[in-house]
Design an enzyme around this catalytic site. Structure first.
Site, PDB file in Angstrom:
ATOM      1  CB  CYS A 111      -6.895  51.837 -20.704  1.00  0.00           C
ATOM      2  SG  CYS A 111      -8.130  52.968 -20.050  1.00  0.00           S
ATOM      3  CB  CYS A 147     -13.915  52.234 -24.514  1.00  0.00           C
ATOM      4  SG  CYS A 147     -13.723  53.344 -23.096  1.00  0.00           S
ATOM      5  CB  CYS A 171     -10.529  51.484 -26.734  1.00  0.00           C
ATOM      6  SG  CYS A 171      -8.914  52.291 -26.508  1.00  0.00           S
ATOM      7  CB  CYS A 198      -3.466  66.106 -29.601  1.00  0.00           C
ATOM      8  SG  CYS A 198      -4.216  67.378 -30.605  1.00  0.00           S
ATOM      9  CB  CYS A 255      -4.844  69.281 -27.694  1.00  0.00           C
ATOM     10  SG  CYS A 255      -6.340  68.286 -27.481  1.00  0.00           S
ATOM     11  CB  CYS A 312     -11.151  68.880 -28.409  1.00  0.00           C
ATOM     12  SG  CYS A 312     -11.045  67.693 -29.755  1.00  0.00           S
ATOM     13  NE  ARG A 346      -8.464  67.751 -35.080  1.00  0.00           N
ATOM     14  CZ  ARG A 346      -8.627  68.160 -33.820  1.00  0.00           C
ATOM     15  NH1 ARG A 346      -9.053  67.316 -32.914  1.00  0.00           N
ATOM     16  NH2 ARG A 346      -8.348  69.387 -33.481  1.00  0.00           N
TER      17      ARG A 346
HETATM   18  N1  SAM Z   1      -8.282  57.428 -22.301  1.00  0.00           N
HETATM   19  C1  SAM Z   1      -8.763  58.707 -22.604  1.00  0.00           C
HETATM   20  C2  SAM Z   1     -10.259  58.717 -22.782  1.00  0.00           C
HETATM   21  O1  SAM Z   1     -10.833  57.760 -23.233  1.00  0.00           O
HETATM   22  O2  SAM Z   1     -10.869  59.727 -22.434  1.00  0.00           O
HETATM   23  C3  SAM Z   1      -8.107  59.370 -23.792  1.00  0.00           C
HETATM   24  C4  SAM Z   1      -7.708  58.561 -24.985  1.00  0.00           C
HETATM   25  S1  SAM Z   1      -9.017  57.796 -25.917  1.00  0.00           S
HETATM   26  C5  SAM Z   1      -8.138  56.652 -26.906  1.00  0.00           C
HETATM   27  C6  SAM Z   1      -9.571  59.079 -27.007  1.00  0.00           C
HETATM   28  C7  SAM Z   1     -10.680  58.769 -27.959  1.00  0.00           C
HETATM   29  O3  SAM Z   1     -10.194  58.008 -29.049  1.00  0.00           O
HETATM   30  C8  SAM Z   1     -11.861  57.965 -27.473  1.00  0.00           C
HETATM   31  O4  SAM Z   1     -12.758  58.715 -26.749  1.00  0.00           O
HETATM   32  C9  SAM Z   1     -12.482  57.498 -28.783  1.00  0.00           C
HETATM   33  O5  SAM Z   1     -13.447  58.426 -29.209  1.00  0.00           O
HETATM   34  C10 SAM Z   1     -11.307  57.477 -29.751  1.00  0.00           C
HETATM   35  N2  SAM Z   1     -10.998  56.098 -30.168  1.00  0.00           N
HETATM   36  C11 SAM Z   1     -10.392  55.143 -29.439  1.00  0.00           C
HETATM   37  N3  SAM Z   1     -10.307  53.994 -30.131  1.00  0.00           N
HETATM   38  C12 SAM Z   1     -10.869  54.216 -31.345  1.00  0.00           C
HETATM   39  C13 SAM Z   1     -11.102  53.420 -32.484  1.00  0.00           C
HETATM   40  N4  SAM Z   1     -10.748  52.133 -32.538  1.00  0.00           N
HETATM   41  N5  SAM Z   1     -11.706  53.985 -33.551  1.00  0.00           N
HETATM   42  C14 SAM Z   1     -12.083  55.284 -33.507  1.00  0.00           C
HETATM   43  N6  SAM Z   1     -11.910  56.080 -32.443  1.00  0.00           N
HETATM   44  C15 SAM Z   1     -11.315  55.562 -31.375  1.00  0.00           C
HETATM   45 FE1  SF4 Z   2      -9.112  53.643 -21.968  1.00  0.00          FE
HETATM   46 FE2  SF4 Z   2      -9.387  53.454 -24.566  1.00  0.00          FE
HETATM   47 FE3  SF4 Z   2     -11.513  53.914 -23.077  1.00  0.00          FE
HETATM   48 FE4  SF4 Z   2      -9.622  55.840 -23.352  1.00  0.00          FE
HETATM   49  S1  SF4 Z   2     -10.937  55.018 -24.951  1.00  0.00           S
HETATM   50  S2  SF4 Z   2     -10.644  55.181 -21.463  1.00  0.00           S
HETATM   51  S3  SF4 Z   2      -7.801  54.551 -23.510  1.00  0.00           S
HETATM   52  S4  SF4 Z   2     -10.248  52.049 -23.032  1.00  0.00           S
END
Ligand code: SAM
Ligand code: SF4
Ligand code: DTB
Length: 350
Positions: free
Chosen positions: A59, A63, A66, A103, A134, A194, A266
Site C-alpha cells: 500500500c 499509516c 499498518c 467484510c 462490507c 462503519c 465492534r
Molecule cells: N486501506 C484501506 C484504508 O486504510 O482505508 C482499508 C484497510 S485498513 C487496513 C483498515 C483499518 O484497519 C485502518 O483504518 C486501521 O484503523 C485498521 N488497522 C490497520 N492496521 C492496524 C493495526 N496494526 N492495529 C489496529 N488497527 C489497524
Molecule cells: Fe494502506 Fe494500511 Fe493505511 Fe489502509 S491502513 S491505507 S492498507 S497503509
C-alpha cells in the site's frame, strides 16, 4: 445525488463533556454504558463479522500502525487483488461458521476504476449468499460509492483512526478531511457507515475523547463503530508503542456506547492478546460486535472455538442471519466466477 437524511441523533457532544465521561469512576461509567446499551439492544446478543483481505500489502500510504504499508519492512507477503471465486468460497465458510457479515478489505489508497467490476462481482456474490456485505478499500469518490451502493453493498468501513489533533503524527498521505469526504460520499450513496479508530498509539485521553466526538457528531452517526486496540507489528513505526491500560481501553468502549447509543460498537483489532475477562468487560461496556475467523486482514484473531466458548460461558447469543441465500442468483454468480477463473487460467501461458 445528495439526499437529505434525518440525523440519527440530535445531541452534539463537546470534547469537554466527553472528557468528563472518561473521568467518571470506572463502575459509574460502565453502569451508564450498560444502561444505555439495554435501551437500544438485546444486551445478550453479539453480531459476528468475518474479514478477508482481498488485496494484501504494497500500500502506498504511510499509516504508521499498518503492516501493509510499502514503506515499512514487516515481512508481509504481497498478494494482488483476489479472483472472485476464492472470495465467494471464503464467504461460504464464514457463513457456515456463523458470520452474518462478510467484510472485504484491500490495501489501497483508493480503488482504481479498472478494479471496480471485480469488486462489484464480489459484493453481488456475497450478497446472494444471504450475508451482509462490507468493504474497506480506502478513499472512495461519489461515483465509486454509487457503484458499490448499486451492487448492494450494505456497509463501508473507513476509519477516522484518531483525533484531528493527533492525526498528523500517524498519517501524512491523506488528510482528516479526505476521510470525512469519503464518509460523506458513502452516506450520500445510501451505504451504511462503519467508522471508528485505533487506541494505544501513544495518543492522550483527550485524543480518544476528540475521536469519539468526531464520530458522534457526524451528520449521521455511523451504524457501526470499530474500536481497534493497536496491534504492534514489528517493522512499523508504532511497534514499540507503550501498551494502553486495559481499563482505559474499556472506558473507550463505554464512552463510544454512550455517545452512539444506536450504533453497533465492534471490539476489533487486538483481541488475540486480550483475556476472556477483558472481553467480558468490553461486552459489559457495550461492545456488541466482533470479527471472528482465522485472521483479521494480516494479523491473528483468537481461535473461533475460544470466542464461541466465551460467548456460551457468558450466555451471549450469536445474532442470526436475517435473509436466506438467493439460490438462482448465487448459482449465477458462482458460475460467472468459475468461468472468469477458467478464462484466466486458460489465458495463462504453459
Ligand atoms: N486501506 C484501506 C484504508 O486504510 O482505508 C482499508 C484497510 S485498513 C487496513 C483498515 C483499518 O484497519 C485502518 O483504518 C486501521 O484503523 C485498521 N488497522 C490497520 N492496521 C492496524 C493495526 N496494526 N492495529 C489496529 N488497527 C489497524
Ligand atoms: Fe494502506 Fe494500511 Fe493505511 Fe489502509 S491502513 S491505507 S492498507 S497503509
Ligand atoms: C477495522 O476497524 N478493523 C479491521 C477492519 N476495520 C478492516 C482491520 C484491523 C486490521 C488489523 C491489522 C491487520 O490484521 O492487518
Amino acid at each position: 445525488m445528495t439526499q437529505t437524511k434525518t440525523p440519527l441523533h440530535t445531541a452534539r457532544w463537546t470534547v469537554a463533556e466527553v472528557q468528563a465521561l472518561f473521568a467518571l469512576p470506572f463502575n459509574d461509567l460502565l453502569f451508564q454504558a450498560q444502561t444505555v446499551h439495554r435501551q437500544h439492544f438485546d444486551a445478550n446478543s453479539m453480531q459476528i463479522s468475518t474479514l478477508l483481505s482481498i488485496k494484501t500489502g504494497a500500500c502506498p500510504e504511510d499509516c504508521k500502525y499498518c503492516p501493509q504499508s510499502t514503506r515499512y519492512d514487516t515481512g508481509l507477503e504481497v498478494e494482488p487483488l483476489m479472483a472472485v471465486a476464492p472470495v465467494l468460497e471464503a464467504a461460504v465458510r464464514a457463513k457456515a461458521a456463523g458470520a452474518t457479515r462478510f467484510c472485504m478489505g484491500a490495501a489501497w489508497r483508493s480503488p482504481k476504476n479498472r478494479d471496480m467490476p471485480q469488486v462489484v462481482a464480489m459484493v453481488e456474490g456475497v450478497k446472494a449468499l444471504g450475508l451482509e456485505t462490507c468493504m474497506t478499500l480506502g478513499m472512495l469518490s461519489e461515483s465509486q460509492s454509487e457503484t458499490l451502493a448499486a451492487a448492494g453493498l450494505d456497509y463501508y468501513n473507513h476509519n477516522l483512526d484518531t483525533s484531528p489533533e493527533y492525526y498528523d503524527e500517524i498519517i501524512s498521505t491523506r488528510s482528516y478531511d479526505d476521510r470525512l469526504a469519503t464518509l460523506a460520499a458513502v452516506q450520500d450513496a445510501g451505504i451504511k457507515v462503519c467508522s471508528g479508530g485505533i487506541v494505544g498509539m501513544g495518543e492522550t485521553e483527550r485524543d480518544r475523547s476528540a475521536l469519539l466526538v468526531q464520530l458522534a457528531n457526524l451528520p449521521q452517526q455511523p451504524e457501526s463503530v470499530p474500536i481497534n486496540m493497536l496491534v504492534r507489528v514489528q517493522g512499523t513505526p508504532l511497534a514499540d508503542s507503550e501498551e494502553l491500560d486495559i481499563f482505559d481501553f474499556i472506558r473507550t468502549i463505554a464512552v463510544a456506547r454512550i455517545l452512539m447509543p444506536k450504533s453497533s460498537v465492534r471490539l476489533s483489532a487486538g483481541r488475540e492478546a486480550m483475556s476472556d475477562e477483558m472481553h467480558a468487560l468490553a461486552y459489559l461496556a457495550g461492545a456488541n460486535s466482533i470479527f471472528c475467523g482465522e485472521k483479521l486482514l494480516t494479523t491473528a484473531l483468537p481461535e473461533t472455538d475460544r470466542d464461541m466458548q466465551l460467548l456460551r460461558r457468558l450466555g451471549i447469543k450469536k445474532q442470526l442471519l436475517q435473509s436466506a441465500a438467493d439460490e438462482p442468483q448465487l448459482h449465477r454468480h458462482l458460475q460467472a466466477a468459475a468461468d472468469a477463473a477458467a478464462g484466466y487460467y486458460n489465458a495463462m501461458p504453459g
